[in-house]
Scaffold this motif. Structure first.
Motif, PDB file in Angstrom:
ATOM      1  N   LEU A  54      23.258 -10.348   7.689  1.00 14.15           N
ATOM      2  CA  LEU A  54      21.800 -10.361   7.487  1.00 14.15           C
ATOM      3  C   LEU A  54      21.428 -11.326   6.362  1.00 14.15           C
ATOM      4  CD1 LEU A  54      20.975  -6.549   7.894  1.00 14.15           C
ATOM      5  CD2 LEU A  54      20.463  -8.395   9.518  1.00 14.15           C
ATOM      6  N   GLU A  55      22.269 -11.383   5.320  1.00 10.11           N
ATOM      7  CA  GLU A  55      22.016 -12.336   4.225  1.00 10.11           C
ATOM      8  C   GLU A  55      22.143 -13.774   4.729  1.00 10.11           C
ATOM      9  OE1 GLU A  55      24.163  -9.357   1.033  1.00 10.11           O
ATOM     10  OE2 GLU A  55      24.431 -11.527   0.720  1.00 10.11           O
ATOM     11  N   VAL A  56      23.123 -14.016   5.589  1.00 11.66           N
ATOM     12  CA  VAL A  56      23.290 -15.368   6.152  1.00 11.66           C
ATOM     13  C   VAL A  56      22.048 -15.752   6.950  1.00 11.66           C
ATOM     14  CG1 VAL A  56      24.585 -16.743   7.848  1.00 11.66           C
ATOM     15  CG2 VAL A  56      25.818 -15.276   6.228  1.00 11.66           C
ATOM     16  N   LEU A  57      21.577 -14.851   7.782  1.00  5.33           N
ATOM     17  CA  LEU A  57      20.411 -15.136   8.624  1.00  5.33           C
ATOM     18  C   LEU A  57      19.164 -15.368   7.756  1.00  5.33           C
ATOM     19  CD1 LEU A  57      20.996 -12.567  11.519  1.00  5.33           C
ATOM     20  CD2 LEU A  57      21.546 -15.010  11.497  1.00  5.33           C
ATOM     21  N   THR A  58      19.002 -14.532   6.747  1.00  9.54           N
ATOM     22  CA  THR A  58      17.855 -14.689   5.840  1.00  9.54           C
ATOM     23  C   THR A  58      17.905 -16.040   5.132  1.00  9.54           C
ATOM     24  OG1 THR A  58      17.915 -12.298   5.488  1.00  9.54           O
ATOM     25  CG2 THR A  58      16.615 -13.584   3.929  1.00  9.54           C
ATOM     26  N   SER A  59      19.130 -16.475   4.795  1.00 11.72           N
ATOM     27  CA  SER A  59      19.278 -17.736   4.031  1.00 11.72           C
ATOM     28  C   SER A  59      18.829 -18.952   4.834  1.00 11.72           C
ATOM     29  CB  SER A  59      20.747 -17.927   3.611  1.00 11.72           C
ATOM     30  OG  SER A  59      21.525 -18.331   4.740  1.00 11.72           O
ATOM     31  N   ILE A  60      18.724 -18.806   6.158  1.00  4.96           N
ATOM     32  CA  ILE A  60      18.282 -19.960   6.971  1.00  4.96           C
ATOM     33  C   ILE A  60      16.895 -19.722   7.559  1.00  4.96           C
ATOM     34  CG2 ILE A  60      20.587 -20.844   7.498  1.00  4.96           C
ATOM     35  CD1 ILE A  60      20.471 -19.433  10.175  1.00  4.96           C
ATOM     36  N   GLY A  61      16.181 -18.718   6.999  1.00  2.59           N
ATOM     37  CA  GLY A  61      14.766 -18.580   7.368  1.00  2.59           C
ATOM     38  C   GLY A  61      14.423 -17.443   8.289  1.00  2.59           C
ATOM     39  N   LEU A  87      28.920 -16.874   1.353  1.00  4.27           N
ATOM     40  CA  LEU A  87      28.686 -15.821   2.358  1.00  4.27           C
ATOM     41  C   LEU A  87      29.721 -15.903   3.482  1.00  4.27           C
ATOM     42  CD1 LEU A  87      24.782 -15.776   2.619  1.00  4.27           C
ATOM     43  CD2 LEU A  87      26.284 -14.100   1.520  1.00  4.27           C
ATOM     44  N   VAL A  88      30.056 -17.139   3.892  1.00  4.42           N
ATOM     45  CA  VAL A  88      31.025 -17.269   4.989  1.00  4.42           C
ATOM     46  C   VAL A  88      32.406 -16.834   4.501  1.00  4.42           C
ATOM     47  CG1 VAL A  88      32.167 -18.844   6.601  1.00  4.42           C
ATOM     48  CG2 VAL A  88      29.724 -19.085   6.145  1.00  4.42           C
ATOM     49  N   THR A  89      32.708 -17.116   3.233  1.00  4.41           N
ATOM     50  CA  THR A  89      34.044 -16.684   2.748  1.00  4.41           C
ATOM     51  C   THR A  89      34.097 -15.158   2.635  1.00  4.41           C
ATOM     52  OG1 THR A  89      33.223 -17.037   0.518  1.00  4.41           O
ATOM     53  CG2 THR A  89      34.557 -18.789   1.468  1.00  4.41           C
ATOM     54  N   ARG A  90      32.939 -14.532   2.432  1.00  2.73           N
ATOM     55  CA  ARG A  90      32.941 -13.051   2.319  1.00  2.73           C
ATOM     56  C   ARG A  90      33.095 -12.391   3.672  1.00  2.73           C
ATOM     57  NH1 ARG A  90      27.590 -11.886  -0.712  1.00  2.73           N
ATOM     58  NH2 ARG A  90      27.801  -9.834   0.201  1.00  2.73           N
ATOM     59  N   MET A  91      32.640 -13.097   4.737  1.00  2.00           N
ATOM     60  CA  MET A  91      32.700 -12.453   6.054  1.00  2.00           C
ATOM     61  C   MET A  91      32.822 -13.542   7.113  1.00  2.00           C
ATOM     62  SD  MET A  91      31.304 -10.965   8.895  1.00  2.00           S
ATOM     63  CE  MET A  91      29.595 -11.389   8.794  1.00  2.00           C
ATOM     64  N   ARG A  92      34.045 -13.686   7.666  1.00  2.00           N
ATOM     65  CA  ARG A  92      34.343 -14.807   8.527  1.00  2.00           C
ATOM     66  C   ARG A  92      33.463 -14.865   9.771  1.00  2.00           C
ATOM     67  NH1 ARG A  92      37.757 -15.255  11.654  1.00  2.00           N
ATOM     68  NH2 ARG A  92      38.694 -17.118  10.825  1.00  2.00           N
ATOM     69  N   ALA A  93      32.982 -13.740  10.238  1.00  2.00           N
ATOM     70  CA  ALA A  93      32.195 -13.763  11.485  1.00  2.00           C
ATOM     71  C   ALA A  93      30.873 -14.485  11.292  1.00  2.00           C
ATOM     72  CB  ALA A  93      31.951 -12.343  11.973  1.00  2.00           C
ATOM     73  N   SER A  94      30.512 -14.765  10.027  1.00  2.00           N
ATOM     74  CA  SER A  94      29.253 -15.510   9.846  1.00  2.00           C
ATOM     75  C   SER A  94      29.399 -16.926  10.398  1.00  2.00           C
ATOM     76  CB  SER A  94      28.822 -15.555   8.386  1.00  2.00           C
ATOM     77  OG  SER A  94      29.918 -15.493   7.541  1.00  2.00           O
TER      78      SER A  94
END
Ligand code: EPZ
Length: 424
Positions: A54-61, A87-94
């Motif tokens: 969710l943080e990854v998605l929020t980071s791109i708008g 964020l990607v290093t914390r969770m590879r599926a991102s």
């Protein structure tokens, strides 16, 4: 340091509701990027990995709004084609957002996820699929950099039925011009659920869950409401724990076909697995169980994500069992910890020979990865004495309200912080 404490020997008895599937939810969340509108996802589990996505998605708008009946994600306007490295290093599926961002924006710059405890986890098949659809993909400074003015449907063959690569290709092909045929793609339930979401959004997908899938892309996909399937790995973990503790456990919110391989192997051991409703099953075990041999395979074979938990059960099943891990190259990290509990396991390459010992004895042990941690919980629930498990952050990635659920069916389990001496 946080730890989970378990007083072993209590049979699991009662009924548990299975949460939404972590690995499905992560793919569905990435797929919300494919629609220039709002998608509401129901039955998404409250997990650390979901929070990172969710943080990854929020980071791109993407505008994320938690509602009483699900999570609303408005991906109408994407503000960036790149995601934060941490964020990607914390969770590879991102890394799964690569395909949808490329399809929506014509470019994407996503950190390579790198390896993890269980293997090197390459992404070459993801990139092969995107190149087949017409993208230029380069690896620079630890990022995958993809560009495509237009994605065009293609015939793609996957050398290995990679779940993530199949999902990447499905999401990109759903927005590509024309038709993509994917041969030897993954057939896991999360693939079928993703296909149902993309189809509801407007793509046309046939053959999901088989060895040949056909995806007809659409220039514009719309936001929809979709319910995530129940978590077959969480359910399988509880089924194994019920067998290990000689319990009588009913699980609701899981489809029989999603745990068919485990059900068959447990029945081979002498465990009773019966379907009490379309999405409910009952696991009962009494007395001695029979040792078995297990080989992990892509779906519908025996899931690698249940290998560690199954090893814990076999470690407590007198007789000789053999476990072969064919999916990941380093997924026996739980063996050393089980040995500390008195297990008798010898590994040679991707094969483990297990001489069952019952009971195991409780001990201080450490979770090295998500499913290894789950295996230690299974072992602790059936062992004699107290087991203390550290590394609980690994377990929290994939199990929602674990202690609460297990306590509700009789387990003596609790969580302690630094210096606390809570007794389970
Ligand atoms: C998904 O990982 C799951 N994760 C894993 O669950 C699961 O173990 C795995 O599928 C297999 O079922 C999520 O869905 C978030 P793969 P993924 O691509 O997609 C090789 C858990 O415990 N491979 O099917 O990364 C790879 O090295 C986690 O919940 C390539 O060679 O798995 C591995 O040996 C752990 N090139 C095999 O395929 C690629 O481009 C299976 O990997 C991709 C994969």
């Amino acid at each position: 340091m946080e730890a989970i404490l378990i007083e072993g020997g209590q049979p699991l008895v009662g009924t548990l509701a299975v949460s939404g599937a972590k690995n499905t939810a992560l793919a569905l969340l990435a797929a919300t990027l494919c629609a220039s509108g709002t998608t509401v996802l129901e039955n998404v589990p409250e997990l650390a990995d979901v929070q990172v996505m969710l943080e990854v998605l929020t980071s791109i708008g993407v505008k994320v709004q938690r509602q009483h009946d699900g999570i609303a994600l408005d991906a109408s306007v994407l503000t960036s084609h790149t995601t934060p490295y941490d964020l990607v290093t914390r969770m590879r599926a991102s890394f799964f957002v690569l395909g949808p961002i490329l399809a929506r924006l014509g470019q994407a710059r996503i950190p390579l996820p790198g390896g993890c405890a269980i293997g090197s986890r390459p992404v070459d098949l993801h990139l092969k699929g995107l190149r087949a659809l017409g993208a230029e993909v380069a690896i620079e400074h630890g990022y995958a950099i993809a560009k495509a003015d237009k994605l065009v449907g293609a015939a793609i063959y996957l050398d290995y039925p990679s779940v993530g690569a199949t999902e990447t290709i499905m999401m990109a092909a759903a927005l590509a011009e024309g038709t993509t045929t994917l041969t030897n793609g993954a057939q896991e339930p999360e693939i079928v659920d993703l296909a149902e979401l993309l189809t509801a959004m407007g793509a046309r997908i046939e053959g999901a869950g088989t060895e040949c899938m056909r995806i007809e892309g659409r220039p514009d996909l719309v936001g929809v409401r979709h319910r995530c399937i129940g978590d077959r790995i969480e359910a399988g973990t509880f089924m194994i724990a019920a067998a290990a503790t000689r319990g009588d456990l009913t699980l609701v919110g899981i489809r029989p076909e999603h745990v068919a391989s485990l059900s068959g192997k447990l029945q081979e051991m002498g465990v009773s697995v019966t379907w009490t409703a379309p999405e409910a099953l009952r696991v009962q075990a009494t007395g001695e169980l029979t040792p078995i041999d297990v080989r992990t395979l892509p779906f519908p074979g025996f899931p690698t994500d249940l290998q560690a938990q199954t090893m814990a059960l076999l470690a407590m099943t007198p007789g000789t069992s053999m476990l072969t891990e064919t999916v990941f190259e380093n997924r026996f990290l739980h063996v050393d910890e089980l040995l500390r509990m008195g297990a008798n396991i010898k590994t040679e390459g991707n094969c483990a020979v297990i001489q069952g010992v019952r009971p195991l004895t409780g001990a201080p042990v450490r979770a090295t990865d998500l499913r290894a941690g789950a295996a230690l919980v299974v072992a602790g629930l059936a062992a004699r004495g107290t087991t203390q498990i550290t590394g609980v952050h690994h377990i929290d990635r994939g199990y929602e309200r674990l202690e609460e659920k297990l306590i509700s069916v009789g387990a003596r389990i609790t969580r302690s912080g630094v210096g606390e001496t809570a007794k389970p």
